[in-house]
Scaffold this active site. Sequence first.
Site, PDB file in Angstrom:
ATOM      1  N   TYR A  97      -3.655  -8.893  -5.900  1.00  0.00           N
ATOM      2  CA  TYR A  97      -5.028  -9.370  -5.694  1.00  0.00           C
ATOM      3  C   TYR A  97      -5.395 -10.468  -6.685  1.00  0.00           C
ATOM      4  O   TYR A  97      -6.276 -11.270  -6.427  1.00  0.00           O
ATOM      5  CB  TYR A  97      -6.037  -8.225  -5.868  1.00  0.00           C
ATOM      6  CG  TYR A  97      -6.285  -7.403  -4.633  1.00  0.00           C
ATOM      7  CD1 TYR A  97      -5.254  -6.702  -4.030  1.00  0.00           C
ATOM      8  CD2 TYR A  97      -7.564  -7.312  -4.091  1.00  0.00           C
ATOM      9  CE1 TYR A  97      -5.488  -5.929  -2.912  1.00  0.00           C
ATOM     10  CE2 TYR A  97      -7.804  -6.541  -2.963  1.00  0.00           C
ATOM     11  CZ  TYR A  97      -6.774  -5.853  -2.377  1.00  0.00           C
ATOM     12  OH  TYR A  97      -7.016  -5.094  -1.273  1.00  0.00           O
ATOM     13  N   LYS A 136       6.877   1.257  -4.831  1.00  0.00           N
ATOM     14  CA  LYS A 136       7.945   0.808  -3.933  1.00  0.00           C
ATOM     15  C   LYS A 136       9.107   0.411  -4.828  1.00  0.00           C
ATOM     16  O   LYS A 136       9.587  -0.722  -4.833  1.00  0.00           O
ATOM     17  CB  LYS A 136       7.421  -0.362  -3.069  1.00  0.00           C
ATOM     18  CG  LYS A 136       8.343  -0.809  -1.959  1.00  0.00           C
ATOM     19  CD  LYS A 136       8.466   0.177  -0.817  1.00  0.00           C
ATOM     20  CE  LYS A 136       9.534  -0.271   0.159  1.00  0.00           C
ATOM     21  NZ  LYS A 136       9.843   0.753   1.197  1.00  0.00           N
ATOM     22  N   ASP A 195      -5.492   0.214  -1.787  1.00  0.00           N
ATOM     23  CA  ASP A 195      -6.417  -0.280  -0.758  1.00  0.00           C
ATOM     24  C   ASP A 195      -6.025   0.295   0.602  1.00  0.00           C
ATOM     25  O   ASP A 195      -6.855   0.843   1.336  1.00  0.00           O
ATOM     26  CB  ASP A 195      -6.361  -1.815  -0.729  1.00  0.00           C
ATOM     27  CG  ASP A 195      -7.261  -2.394   0.352  1.00  0.00           C
ATOM     28  OD1 ASP A 195      -8.420  -1.940   0.462  1.00  0.00           O
ATOM     29  OD2 ASP A 195      -6.813  -3.295   1.091  1.00  0.00           O
ATOM     30  N   ASP A 219       5.702   3.887   1.586  1.00  0.00           N
ATOM     31  CA  ASP A 219       5.830   4.100   3.042  1.00  0.00           C
ATOM     32  C   ASP A 219       5.900   5.602   3.345  1.00  0.00           C
ATOM     33  O   ASP A 219       5.276   6.109   4.283  1.00  0.00           O
ATOM     34  CB  ASP A 219       7.037   3.339   3.615  1.00  0.00           C
ATOM     35  CG  ASP A 219       8.318   3.500   2.809  1.00  0.00           C
ATOM     36  OD1 ASP A 219       8.274   4.051   1.678  1.00  0.00           O
ATOM     37  OD2 ASP A 219       9.387   3.080   3.297  1.00  0.00           O
ATOM     38  N   ASP A 232      -7.876   3.735   2.868  1.00  0.00           N
ATOM     39  CA  ASP A 232      -8.423   3.687   4.237  1.00  0.00           C
ATOM     40  C   ASP A 232      -7.762   4.763   5.098  1.00  0.00           C
ATOM     41  O   ASP A 232      -8.416   5.459   5.868  1.00  0.00           O
ATOM     42  CB  ASP A 232      -8.168   2.322   4.891  1.00  0.00           C
ATOM     43  CG  ASP A 232      -9.343   1.363   4.734  1.00  0.00           C
ATOM     44  OD1 ASP A 232      -9.994   1.401   3.673  1.00  0.00           O
ATOM     45  OD2 ASP A 232      -9.612   0.582   5.667  1.00  0.00           O
TER      46      ASP A 232
HETATM   47  C1  IPM Z   1     -11.945  -2.253  -0.601  1.00  0.00           C
HETATM   48  C2  IPM Z   1     -12.046  -3.488   0.250  1.00  0.00           C
HETATM   49  C3  IPM Z   1     -11.840  -4.715  -0.619  1.00  0.00           C
HETATM   50  C4  IPM Z   1     -10.448  -4.628  -1.217  1.00  0.00           C
HETATM   51  C5  IPM Z   1     -12.043  -6.056   0.117  1.00  0.00           C
HETATM   52  C6  IPM Z   1     -13.405  -6.155   0.772  1.00  0.00           C
HETATM   53  C7  IPM Z   1     -11.788  -7.217  -0.778  1.00  0.00           C
HETATM   54  O1  IPM Z   1     -11.142  -3.423   1.296  1.00  0.00           O
HETATM   55  O2  IPM Z   1     -12.732  -2.138  -1.552  1.00  0.00           O
HETATM   56  O3  IPM Z   1     -11.093  -1.405  -0.322  1.00  0.00           O
HETATM   57  O4  IPM Z   1      -9.474  -5.024  -0.574  1.00  0.00           O
HETATM   58  O5  IPM Z   1     -10.332  -4.152  -2.338  1.00  0.00           O
HETATM   59 MG    MG Z   2     -10.124  -1.583   1.454  1.00  0.00          MG
END
Ligand code: IPM
Ligand code: MG
Length: 356
Positions: A142, A191, A247, A223, A251
């Site tokens: 990032y 990884k 990240d 993975d 999710d």
């Molecule tokens: C998160 C989001 C952010 C990230 C984006 C919006 C930059 O997806 O906080 O998980 O990738 O960190």
């Molecule tokens: Mg995210």
Amino acid sequence: MNKKIAILKGDGIGPEIVGEALKVLEKIASKYCHTFEYSYVDIGGCSIDKYGVPITKEGMELCKNADAVLLGAVGGPKWDSCAPEIRPEKALLAVRKELNLFANLRPTKLFPQLVSASPLKKDIIDNGIDLLIVRELTGGIYFGERSTETIDGTVVSKDVMSYSEFEIERIGRVAFETALKRNKKIASVDKANVLDTSRLWRRVMHRLSEEYNDVDYFDVLVDNCAMQLIKAPSQFDVIVTENMFGDILSDEASMLTGSIGMMPSASLSSDSRGMYEPIHGSAPDIAGLDVANPIGTILSVAMMLRYSFDMKNEADVIENAVESVLNKGYRTADIIQDGMKKVTCSEMGTLIANEI
Ligand code: IPM
Ligand code: MG
């Protein structure tokens, strides 16, 4: 107590969900005699529209001078064609970096009331899901160098992923310390079969695991971790990983609990300051419709009280209020089920505030 909070509503559903979280915060303030002083800062697309940048210098200063930052969400298709330097997300990354918020805690908990909202079969989640992703937030790909250039007639882009031993050890300690307060179990995700950064990550984590020998430690390749989260999620307690893996996995993990709309997060520096935000995005498709789920943001406020203001009791009160509203059968659209009562975003906020 008197605390200064920078409020960054952002884009899409951001203003709606933050509005509900503020209802809850005000209820806490009046019940427990605290004063929360808010300074409002534009961030993301709304700031680009007003000032041409995703966050102004003045806005950043307000964040730096606050005791904590509460953020809704940033971004949306309207700003997708902005130059990379001024994209809405750039502001979020800038706040993380400037405030040195290297430790991102993303608790993923399946509320018993929402078991049937989880896409997983009941026998897989029967043991419960209560895990904490500790994501490194200010390093890795990032924040590495980027470039796009034409070489031999073809366009080549690069994003550099780099980690120092210092950065890995710093996040590792947060994870081990947190594990000691939970079930004393850590999965470190990397990884290491391919990446040098991961091999360094693993070396540092192994060194820490010898120091924290009360904590049950294991390595998982990213993975495989993605697969194990679906196959046997209850094997995990604390998961520590680098920025991008965290990240993606957070999710995925959030979905196990029924809805990403439920999940809070805290981004912490080495002092008590932090930024608190739901882990979901700005959901432009439902913005302004009053149907978003404000619970992730409300639970983020609970994390703010717990981690930045040391108001443990108040944090518990908010978490219990969420549980009791769920117990009463109220659900926003994302977690609605047969026999439950569907409520709007603002109704959900009011219901939770009224429980306090
Ligand atoms: C998160 C989001 C952010 C990230 C984006 C919006 C930059 O997806 O906080 O998980 O990738 O960190
Ligand atoms: Mg995210």
